[in-house]
Design a protein around this motif. Sequence first.
Motif, PDB file in Angstrom:
ATOM      1  N   UNK A 116     -54.666 -51.024  -6.335  1.00 32.97           N
ATOM      2  CA  UNK A 116     -53.762 -52.107  -5.881  1.00 32.97           C
ATOM      3  C   UNK A 116     -53.305 -51.777  -4.452  1.00 32.97           C
ATOM      4  N   UNK A 117     -53.254 -50.507  -4.131  1.00 32.89           N
ATOM      5  CA  UNK A 117     -53.142 -50.120  -2.715  1.00 32.89           C
ATOM      6  C   UNK A 117     -54.188 -49.016  -2.520  1.00 32.89           C
ATOM      7  N   UNK A 118     -54.531 -48.752  -1.278  1.00 31.15           N
ATOM      8  CA  UNK A 118     -55.501 -47.680  -1.000  1.00 31.15           C
ATOM      9  C   UNK A 118     -54.726 -46.406  -0.690  1.00 31.15           C
ATOM     10  N   UNK A 119     -55.044 -45.336  -1.429  1.00 30.41           N
ATOM     11  CA  UNK A 119     -54.346 -44.062  -1.216  1.00 30.41           C
ATOM     12  C   UNK A 119     -55.351 -42.983  -0.876  1.00 30.41           C
ATOM     13  N   UNK A 120     -54.940 -42.065  -0.004  1.00 31.55           N
ATOM     14  CA  UNK A 120     -55.720 -40.866   0.267  1.00 31.55           C
ATOM     15  C   UNK A 120     -54.883 -39.679  -0.204  1.00 31.55           C
ATOM     16  N   UNK A 121     -55.456 -38.861  -1.082  1.00 31.85           N
ATOM     17  CA  UNK A 121     -54.749 -37.699  -1.632  1.00 31.85           C
ATOM     18  C   UNK A 121     -55.583 -36.467  -1.309  1.00 31.85           C
ATOM     19  N   UNK A 122     -54.943 -35.415  -0.717  1.00 34.73           N
ATOM     20  CA  UNK A 122     -55.753 -34.225  -0.441  1.00 34.73           C
ATOM     21  C   UNK A 122     -54.917 -32.963  -0.582  1.00 34.73           C
ATOM     22  N   UNK A 123     -55.602 -31.849  -0.720  1.00 33.57           N
ATOM     23  CA  UNK A 123     -54.955 -30.538  -0.653  1.00 33.57           C
ATOM     24  C   UNK A 123     -55.790 -29.622   0.229  1.00 33.57           C
ATOM     25  N   UNK A 124     -55.111 -28.751   0.989  1.00 33.14           N
ATOM     26  CA  UNK A 124     -55.857 -27.714   1.724  1.00 33.14           C
ATOM     27  C   UNK A 124     -55.322 -26.350   1.268  1.00 33.14           C
ATOM     28  N   UNK A 125     -54.835 -26.361   0.005  1.00 35.54           N
ATOM     29  CA  UNK A 125     -54.397 -25.088  -0.589  1.00 35.54           C
ATOM     30  C   UNK A 125     -52.901 -24.857  -0.541  1.00 35.54           C
ATOM     31  N   UNK A 126     -52.173 -25.765   0.097  1.00 31.06           N
ATOM     32  CA  UNK A 126     -50.704 -25.600   0.092  1.00 31.06           C
ATOM     33  C   UNK A 126     -50.072 -26.897  -0.417  1.00 31.06           C
ATOM     34  N   UNK A 127     -50.413 -27.253  -1.656  1.00 33.99           N
ATOM     35  CA  UNK A 127     -49.821 -28.449  -2.270  1.00 33.99           C
ATOM     36  C   UNK A 127     -50.715 -29.669  -2.111  1.00 33.99           C
ATOM     37  N   UNK A 128     -50.382 -30.706  -2.883  1.00 28.80           N
ATOM     38  CA  UNK A 128     -51.168 -31.951  -2.893  1.00 28.80           C
ATOM     39  C   UNK A 128     -50.329 -33.039  -2.233  1.00 28.80           C
ATOM     40  N   UNK A 129     -50.944 -33.740  -1.280  1.00 27.37           N
ATOM     41  CA  UNK A 129     -50.164 -34.718  -0.508  1.00 27.37           C
ATOM     42  C   UNK A 129     -50.832 -36.088  -0.585  1.00 27.37           C
ATOM     43  N   UNK A 130     -50.054 -37.127  -0.879  1.00 26.88           N
ATOM     44  CA  UNK A 130     -50.600 -38.483  -1.044  1.00 26.88           C
ATOM     45  C   UNK A 130     -50.122 -39.422   0.049  1.00 26.88           C
ATOM     46  N   UNK A 131     -51.084 -40.187   0.576  1.00 28.16           N
ATOM     47  CA  UNK A 131     -50.787 -41.138   1.669  1.00 28.16           C
ATOM     48  C   UNK A 131     -51.228 -42.529   1.246  1.00 28.16           C
ATOM     49  N   UNK A 132     -50.418 -43.526   1.534  1.00 26.26           N
ATOM     50  CA  UNK A 132     -50.754 -44.913   1.183  1.00 26.26           C
ATOM     51  C   UNK A 132     -51.063 -45.699   2.450  1.00 26.26           C
ATOM     52  N   UNK A 133     -52.172 -46.443   2.406  1.00 28.72           N
ATOM     53  CA  UNK A 133     -52.605 -47.201   3.588  1.00 28.72           C
ATOM     54  C   UNK A 133     -51.725 -48.435   3.765  1.00 28.72           C
ATOM     55  N   UNK A 134     -51.155 -48.560   4.982  1.00 28.93           N
ATOM     56  CA  UNK A 134     -50.466 -49.810   5.323  1.00 28.93           C
ATOM     57  C   UNK A 134     -51.456 -50.620   6.158  1.00 28.93           C
ATOM     58  N   UNK A 135     -52.162 -51.571   5.527  1.00 30.87           N
ATOM     59  CA  UNK A 135     -53.232 -52.277   6.247  1.00 30.87           C
ATOM     60  C   UNK A 135     -52.707 -53.056   7.460  1.00 30.87           C
ATOM     61  N   UNK A 136     -51.412 -53.364   7.437  1.00 23.52           N
ATOM     62  CA  UNK A 136     -50.888 -54.179   8.567  1.00 23.52           C
ATOM     63  C   UNK A 136     -50.859 -53.360   9.858  1.00 23.52           C
ATOM     64  N   UNK A 137     -50.805 -52.027   9.728  1.00 22.71           N
ATOM     65  CA  UNK A 137     -50.841 -51.203  10.956  1.00 22.71           C
ATOM     66  C   UNK A 137     -52.038 -50.250  10.923  1.00 22.71           C
ATOM     67  N   UNK A 138     -52.813 -50.289   9.809  1.00 19.34           N
ATOM     68  CA  UNK A 138     -54.034 -49.464   9.750  1.00 19.34           C
ATOM     69  C   UNK A 138     -53.724 -47.984   9.720  1.00 19.34           C
ATOM     70  N   UNK A 139     -52.584 -47.622   9.119  1.00 16.58           N
ATOM     71  CA  UNK A 139     -52.199 -46.204   9.066  1.00 16.58           C
ATOM     72  C   UNK A 139     -51.996 -45.748   7.632  1.00 16.58           C
ATOM     73  N   UNK A 140     -52.427 -44.514   7.336  1.00 17.94           N
ATOM     74  CA  UNK A 140     -52.087 -43.880   6.056  1.00 17.94           C
ATOM     75  C   UNK A 140     -50.719 -43.231   6.232  1.00 17.94           C
TER      76      UNK A 140
END
Length: 331
Positions: free
Chosen positions: A168-192
């Motif tokens: 229902x929204x586009x999310x990017x979730x990643x970890x680089x070994x120090x916790x898991x971080x989730x970002x939601x895409x705001x298509x109106x500004x094209x930013x996660x």
Amino acid sequence: MLQSHVVTISRFLVDQQRTHPEATGAFTDLLSDIALAAKVISREVNQAGLVDILGSADEENVHGEEQQKLDVFANQVFIRALDHTGHLACMASEESEEIIPIPEKFEAGDYVVIFDPLDGSSNIDVNVSIGTIFSIHRKRSTGPRGVLEDCLQAGSKQVAAGYVLYGSSTMLVYTSGTGVHGFTLDPSIGEFLLSHPRMQIPDPPKKVYSVNEAYYTRWSTAQQRLVTHMKTDGGFGSRYIGSFVADIHRTLLQGGLFMYPADRESPKGKLRLLYEAAPMAMIVEQAGGRASDGVRNLLDVVPESLHERTPLYMGAKPFVDLAEEYLARSD
Ligand code: AHG
Ligand code: MN
Ligand code: MN
């Protein structure tokens, strides 16, 4: 009005980089390139239902190529976003039988990205959430460019792992070994934008099991007993979307146990170790959960081939422990 607390993924990555004085910025660039690919795929996914309506308008895409299946399209977007950056030694994808070398005309780098460009593709036509999964390793071989052995590393060697959920929204979730971080895409500004900092599986976790029960008769007796226990005296609910990324995302947010067991017809299960199980195992463990192949930690499994499959049990620690306990009982 931009609130002061709004953090874009670029800002977050630069802040994270500052905590690693030895960082060269290559990793920050790499994740930013992946985020760009995710935006391009998200736009296409959200128009997928319209292609039929728009018809001929989309006969050819910008590259003058035939309108492609979304997973082929997503595969090309990922490759094109990353192959020229000079950060990669090679790539590997679910959609490519062999490793994907970096073209000679481009510089090669120290990272390896292995990905499932479109996960859950059978759900595209019914508008159910689909995803992209990626795993990042460091090159280990000594030659100038990456080789197969750079891709065949245990999940515990990953430097980062993540997924994109086109829901229902586009999310990017990643970890680089120090916790898991989730970002939601705001298509109106094209930013996660950072929406889920430091994701942790809840404690106590929700008692939900997630498995395709259509295969019940093919399972081992131990597997059958485990699910029977969960749905009777275990007091578990059940949820199965059939899109691995969506099922794992729910498991991270609510708890539960996702299973894709081995069965008589597929003794190693269905899901692939390198670009489905291992990246998600790193994420689930970083979120305080566990990931097992039913016997041992998934992150300890050393792959022998690019597309090898593995049974998998991942989610809240007590439920993965329970699964291993049942599976250890002789039939
Ligand atoms: P993919 O589309 O990349 O091949 O992955 C599909 C996988 C995964 O998303 C999901 O968990 C699983 O297929 C569902 O399999 P079943 O339909 O056998 O339950
Ligand atoms: Mn997949
Ligand atoms: Mn796929």
